[in-house]
Design a protein around this motif. Structure first.
Motif, PDB file in Angstrom:
ATOM      1  N   VAL A   1       0.817  -1.216   0.000  1.00  0.00           N
ATOM      2  CA  VAL A   1       0.000   0.000   0.000  1.00  0.00           C
ATOM      3  C   VAL A   1       0.854   1.271   0.000  1.00  0.00           C
ATOM      4  O   VAL A   1       0.571   2.208  -0.760  1.00  0.00           O
ATOM      5  CB  VAL A   1      -0.985  -0.022   1.186  1.00  0.00           C
ATOM      6  N   PRO A   2       1.922   1.381   0.829  1.00  0.00           N
ATOM      7  CA  PRO A   2       2.711   2.615   0.803  1.00  0.00           C
ATOM      8  C   PRO A   2       3.288   2.929  -0.570  1.00  0.00           C
ATOM      9  O   PRO A   2       3.548   4.096  -0.883  1.00  0.00           O
ATOM     10  CB  PRO A   2       3.833   2.345   1.825  1.00  0.00           C
ATOM     11  N   ALA A   3       3.515   1.907  -1.403  1.00  0.00           N
ATOM     12  CA  ALA A   3       4.073   2.170  -2.732  1.00  0.00           C
ATOM     13  C   ALA A   3       3.079   2.913  -3.617  1.00  0.00           C
ATOM     14  O   ALA A   3       3.475   3.577  -4.571  1.00  0.00           O
ATOM     15  CB  ALA A   3       4.459   0.846  -3.393  1.00  0.00           C
ATOM     16  N   PHE A   4       1.789   2.820  -3.290  1.00  0.00           N
ATOM     17  CA  PHE A   4       0.766   3.458  -4.113  1.00  0.00           C
ATOM     18  C   PHE A   4       0.284   4.770  -3.525  1.00  0.00           C
ATOM     19  O   PHE A   4      -0.056   5.697  -4.254  1.00  0.00           O
ATOM     20  CB  PHE A   4      -0.424   2.501  -4.294  1.00  0.00           C
ATOM     21  N   VAL A   5       0.239   4.868  -2.202  1.00  0.00           N
ATOM     22  CA  VAL A   5      -0.242   6.105  -1.586  1.00  0.00           C
ATOM     23  C   VAL A   5       0.872   7.112  -1.415  1.00  0.00           C
ATOM     24  O   VAL A   5       0.631   8.285  -1.152  1.00  0.00           O
ATOM     25  CB  VAL A   5      -0.904   5.809  -0.226  1.00  0.00           C
TER      26      VAL A   5
END
Length: 324
Positions: free
Chosen positions: A194-198
């Motif tokens: 998730v952090p890679a996208f947000v």
């Protein structure tokens, strides 16, 4: 590992989900599976055997049977007379499939018998389910079905049969736990991505500022494919017809029960046939049972659990007529 992937989040999600699933499967689901397997085994008993088991279980609650042998000779529709504290009770045992529902007819018949005989009350025991409309007709009756029936008769079952049912439920819980942890790992990987996208905190750049004509930054790489579940492989074959399986197991019980050296027979699981012997026998008599199983493709490799007769010095034997 690609930039932006959070190993901490992935591990946290995996451990939390896996632990919750494990607690549910072993504290609740395993007990439900054991109860379901036990009720299914009761449903496959002959009526006379089932009725005797219920009578023995009720002894622990202060009931004593009157003329049990004569009552059993009258057939499955007969009410058995019980005594407790000097008062008469009537017992009705109805053997039916564990997945079926008991109609209001047997309940009303027992309630009428209680009134006609001026009995203190009545008891109805059945592996079938009793729904709310049927319970509303149970005036002065105690109803035992589902978990209530299993809790009543489970202590009376032979230790070998109870152990077999418990082992069956434990194996199922192990398979379900492995699958649950596989899903937990997959969800943990997704949560870690998730952090890679947000977007996370930008690191200071050491490169000179890009000119206005510089090409746009490359798109973020696609997330890795979801790992395949390492759990037990599922059988790709179409499931067998449950009605046909139940019919064939019933035919086996009928054919085996008439053998002169067999006291009773029942399926403890879908692949284990328990046989209570009247007398010690040798391999020749056991071949009679193998000949019965050989008639059915789905049952010929079933395991035989031979219970020694009363007073015998032999131990319980486990045999298999043939392998798959």
């Amino acid at each position: 590992m690609s930039d932006g992937f959070s190993l901490t989040i992935a591990l946290l999600v995996t451990v939390v989900l896996g632990a919750l699933a494990t607690a549910f499967l072993w504290l609740m689901r395993r007990r439900q599976a054991e109860t379901a397997a036990g009720i299914a085994a009761l449903a496959e008993m002959r009526w006379r055997e089932f009725a005797r088991l219920v009578v023995e279980a009720l002894r622990g609650r202060g009931f004593e049977a009157e003329g049990i042998d004569q009552a059993l000779d009258r057939g499955p529709q007969a009410e058995l007379r019980l005594r407790r504290d000097g008062q008469t009770w009537l017992l009705a045992c109805r053997v039916a499939s564990a997945r079926s529902q008991l109609g209001t007819g047997p309940v009303r018949e027992l309630a009428d018998a209680v009134r006609v005989n001026a009995a203190q009350g009545g008891i109805l025991a059945t592996p079938a389910r009793i729904n709310a409309p049927t319970r509303s007709a149970a005036s002065r009756l105690e109803l035992y079905d589902g978990e209530a029936l299993w809790a009543l008769v489970a202590p009376m079952l032979p230790n070998a049969l109870r152990d077999d049912i418990t082992l069956h439920a434990r194996k199922r819980s192990v398979r379900e736990t492995a699958l649950a942890w596989t899903v937990a790992v997959a969800l943990g990987v997704i949560a870690g991505l998730v952090p890679a996208f947000v977007g996370g905190p930008a690191e200071p750049s050491t490169e000179p500022a890009a000119s206005e004509s510089a090409p746009p930054p490359a798109e973020a790489p696609a997330p890795p494919a979801k790992p395949a579940a390492p759990g037990p492989a599922l059988d790709s074959a179409a499931p067998a017809d449950p009605n046909r399986d139940q019919f064939e197991r019933g035919e086996v019980i009928h054919a085996v029960s008439v053998l002169p050296w067999v006291e009773r027979a029942l399926w403890s699981t879908s692949s284990t046939l328990v046989i209570q012997q009247r007398e010690d026998v040798d391999q020749l008599q056991i071949e009679e049972i193998c000949a019965v199983l050989a008639r059915y493709d789905a049952l010929r490799a079933s395991r035989l659990q031979l219970q020694p007769p009363a007073g015998s010095q032999r131990k319980v034997r486990f045999l298999q007529c043939r392998a798959y």
